[in-house]
Enzyme design. Structure first.
Site, PDB file in Angstrom:
ATOM      1  N   ASP A 146       4.363  -4.380  -7.301  1.00  0.00           N
ATOM      2  CA  ASP A 146       3.767  -3.148  -6.771  1.00  0.00           C
ATOM      3  C   ASP A 146       4.398  -1.915  -7.407  1.00  0.00           C
ATOM      4  OD1 ASP A 146       5.925  -4.340  -5.111  1.00  0.00           O
ATOM      5  OD2 ASP A 146       5.909  -2.389  -4.139  1.00  0.00           O
ATOM      6  N   GLY A 159       0.806  -1.222   0.000  1.00  0.00           N
ATOM      7  CA  GLY A 159       0.000   0.000   0.000  1.00  0.00           C
ATOM      8  C   GLY A 159       0.831   1.259   0.000  1.00  0.00           C
ATOM      9  N   ARG A 189       4.023   5.741   2.059  1.00  0.00           N
ATOM     10  CA  ARG A 189       4.472   7.129   2.206  1.00  0.00           C
ATOM     11  C   ARG A 189       4.071   7.961   1.000  1.00  0.00           C
ATOM     12  NH1 ARG A 189      10.873   7.149   1.239  1.00  0.00           N
ATOM     13  NH2 ARG A 189      10.961   5.414  -0.205  1.00  0.00           N
TER      14      ARG A 189
HETATM   15  P1  AMP Z   1       9.264   0.637  -2.617  1.00  0.00           P
HETATM   16  O1  AMP Z   1      10.411  -0.298  -2.416  1.00  0.00           O
HETATM   17  O2  AMP Z   1       9.643   2.085  -2.558  1.00  0.00           O
HETATM   18  O3  AMP Z   1       8.457   0.323  -3.806  1.00  0.00           O
HETATM   19  O4  AMP Z   1       8.326   0.434  -1.347  1.00  0.00           O
HETATM   20  C1  AMP Z   1       7.734  -0.789  -1.006  1.00  0.00           C
HETATM   21  C2  AMP Z   1       6.691  -0.560   0.047  1.00  0.00           C
HETATM   22  O5  AMP Z   1       7.287   0.010   1.216  1.00  0.00           O
HETATM   23  C3  AMP Z   1       5.576   0.383  -0.360  1.00  0.00           C
HETATM   24  O6  AMP Z   1       4.389  -0.083   0.211  1.00  0.00           O
HETATM   25  C4  AMP Z   1       5.999   1.686   0.257  1.00  0.00           C
HETATM   26  O7  AMP Z   1       4.917   2.533   0.507  1.00  0.00           O
HETATM   27  C5  AMP Z   1       6.646   1.222   1.544  1.00  0.00           C
HETATM   28  N1  AMP Z   1       7.645   2.188   2.039  1.00  0.00           N
HETATM   29  C6  AMP Z   1       8.873   2.444   1.531  1.00  0.00           C
HETATM   30  N2  AMP Z   1       9.503   3.379   2.258  1.00  0.00           N
HETATM   31  C7  AMP Z   1       8.655   3.744   3.251  1.00  0.00           C
HETATM   32  C8  AMP Z   1       8.723   4.678   4.331  1.00  0.00           C
HETATM   33  N3  AMP Z   1       9.798   5.434   4.561  1.00  0.00           N
HETATM   34  N4  AMP Z   1       7.644   4.765   5.123  1.00  0.00           N
HETATM   35  C9  AMP Z   1       6.560   4.024   4.939  1.00  0.00           C
HETATM   36  N5  AMP Z   1       6.446   3.115   3.955  1.00  0.00           N
HETATM   37  C10 AMP Z   1       7.474   2.979   3.122  1.00  0.00           C
HETATM   38 MG    MG Z   2       6.944   1.151  -4.581  1.00  0.00          MG
END
Ligand code: AMP
Ligand code: MG
Length: 527
Positions: free
Chosen positions: A272, A103, A106
């Site tokens: 995702d 989800g 951030r």
């Molecule tokens: P990503 O690797 O950036 O695609 O992130 C994978 C998941 O981790 C997604 O659901 C992001 O919203 C969550 N996510 C990544 N960094 C953060 C953060 N600093 N705070 C909250 N959720 C995060």
């Molecule tokens: Mg992502």
């Protein structure tokens, strides 16, 4: 048009089920597509950069972007009239494994704006604080990763690579702690917020997560997606779902071909991070090829497996599409159409990739598929022998004149800025000579004139890309309060195919100091 006069498209929040829980704490959300959530107020938001062209998509002028309201709205401190922010629920396969609920952890969606041309653009803040999907993380983002997302989104757009856009980059005045290499060295860093734009931020993982919950939720969401973003495909029914899946396969394929053209490695192609519109989305530990290396990935988290390396990107896209097909199968209950679309993906990719590589070499069409493929493979085999900067190589190749005799020494001289080594060993010279002979021959057979060939090459092969070390230099200066390189790069990367003689220093292969520097060609998911 001023910010208060923008007209809103509220269909997402009106047509899809909302999470009834209004409080903001980490949780599993079932039976809903999104949760209401407010951006966290920042202490001292400051606009570092904005994209005037992205702003124009919202009918905003430079004057609007310089206003206090702009900084207030796109840092999350003030809401546009009618905006009801929310975070969406999705799941995904991370590095090949089903991860369950992820989800918008951030990302906070502010609203969608309908511009004067009738286009709807969703506005999303990245790094504006925790949401119900933040899990154990904080919901914030650091300046370095935000600057990378901001610059690269716009650079990709100007390169003609399908992408989400970036409107603004702000620091918030707040600090967050990150352990860049996950090696026990947490440091405080400046927090930042990027506002990004896209017709839709829907990901493969949305369908996967709803399919896991109920057929009803999957159907509501899929029908909404088709009606809002794929209305040209007609009313949703089984045949329409297959047409839609086919279109997703095609746009995803075309996106990857463009990545291969410009030397972009996404770095985290989890399901995702796959846009249903075939847009490049979620700029994290991405990178640009330095020496051409098919097995290269900038992402240290993937250093062992190389799952998301440059050469794997089409295969992984196909794998991700397969997961999407599995998710939507219950809507169709027949595998045939889905399988056909997946097979078409593989054929389309092979065809489009070859055409793209032919264009890079200055040929408008594929002439003899087998011979053309051999010519391309032979060049890539040379790159494997001798470290070569692909971007510089193709621009230099365009400057040659293959009409006459091949002057090998002269050609090597011309191409030399692309090579990492000073002197080319004899065996490698032979490999290059062999390829050049074939290339000369193919050029002489082609019906295009020298200037047509050069024109095609120079609009296919960019001169300026966001080299890893350039982004890192801009970050280091930005962290010290100097935004000049950020602004200069944004301006240069607006015209990546133009000769910009006074910007030649941005068209140089990776300097030695950047070879093993963290943040250049070595990145982690820490952001
Ligand atoms: P990503 O690797 O950036 O695609 O992130 C994978 C998941 O981790 C997604 O659901 C992001 O919203 C969550 N996510 C990544 N960094 C953060 C953060 N600093 N705070 C909250 N959720 C995060
Ligand atoms: Mg992502």
């Amino acid at each position: 048009m001023t910010l208060d006069e923008l007209s809103l498209d509220t269909s997402y929040i009106e047509c899809l089920p909302a999470d009834p829980q209004a409080a903001n704490f980490p949780r599993q959300v079932h039976g809903a597509c999104f949760s209401w959530v407010m951006p966290t107020k920042t202490s001292a938001a400051r606009l570092l950069a904005y994209s005037a062209d992205a702003a124009a998509l919202l009918d905003l002028t430079d004057e609007d972007c310089a206003s206090k309201t702009f900084s207030d709205v796109f840092s999350g401190n003030q809401l546009l009239t009618g905006s009801k922010p929310y975070a969406t629920s999705y799941g995904g396969h991370q590095f090949g494994n089903w991860a369950g609920q992820l989800g918008d952890g951030r990302a906070i969606n502010l609203c969608s704006i309908v511009n004067k041309r009738g286009e709807s653009w969703a506005l999303q803040l990245k790094g504006a604080g925790p949401t119900p999907y933040s899990r154990t993380a904080d919901g914030y983002a650091v300046l370095r990763s935000s600057l990378r997302e901001f610059l690269c989104s716009e650079a990709m757009f100007y390169l003609r690579v399908p992408t989400t856009r970036a409107l603004s980059l702000m620091t918030t005045g707040d600090t967050v702690v990150r352990d860049v290499l996950y090696d026990g060295n947490p440091q405080p860093e400046q927090a930042a917020v990027v506002c990004r734009l896209a017709p839709s931020f829907t990901r493969f993982g949305h369908f996967q997560y709803y399919a896991e919950q109920s057929l009803e939720l999957l159907k509501v969401f899929t029908d909404y997606t088709i009606q809002s973003s794929f209305s040209h495909l007609g009313a949703p029914d089984k045949a329409c779902y297959i047409r839609w899946f086919n279109e997703v396969c095609e746009s995803s394929c075309d996106m990857v071909v463009e990545w291969m053209r410009v030397g972009f490695v996404h770095g985290v192609m989890n399901t995702d991070n796959m846009s249903i519109l075939g847009l490049t989305i979620d700029y994290g530990p991405y990178g640009w090829l330095e020496a051409y290396d098919p097995s290269w990935t900038p992402n240290t988290t993937d250093a062992n497996e190389h799952r998301y390396a440059f050469s794997q990107q089409a295969k992984i896209t196909h794998w991700n599409l397969y997961q999407l097909a599995n998710a939507i199968y219950p809507l169709i209950e027949e595998t045939e159409g889905l399988e056909l679309a997946l097979r078409n993906f593989a054929e389309r990719y092979a065809r489009q990739w070859l055409l793209m590589m032919n264009n890079k070499l200055g040929f408008t069409t594929t002439q003899h598929e087998e011979e053309d493929r051999q010519l391309v493979e032979q060049l890539l085999a040379f790159f494997a022998l001798y470290e070569t900067d692909m971007t510089i190589f193709f621009r230099r190749l365009a400057m040659l004149d293959p009409a006459g005799e091949l002057d090998f020494e002269g050609v090597v001289q011309q191409l030399s800025p692309a090579f990492y080594e000073e002197t080319m060993p004899e065996a490698i010279q032979q490999a290059l000579r062999d390829w050049l002979k074939n290339y000369w021959q193919r050029c002489q057979q082609a019906s295009t004139t020298a200037s047509e060939r050069r024109e095609l090459m120079n609009k296919t092969n960019p001169k300026y890309v966001l080299r890893n070390y350039l982004a890192q230099q801009a970050i280091e200066m930005s962290e010290q309060g100097d935004q000049s390189l950020l602004h200069e790069l944004l301006a240069v990367l607006k015209s990546p195919y133009d000769e910009q003689p006074e910007k030649e220093h941005f068209n140089q292969k990776r300097p030695d100091w950047a070879k093993h520097k963290v943040g250049c060609s070595m990145l982690s998911c820490s952001s």
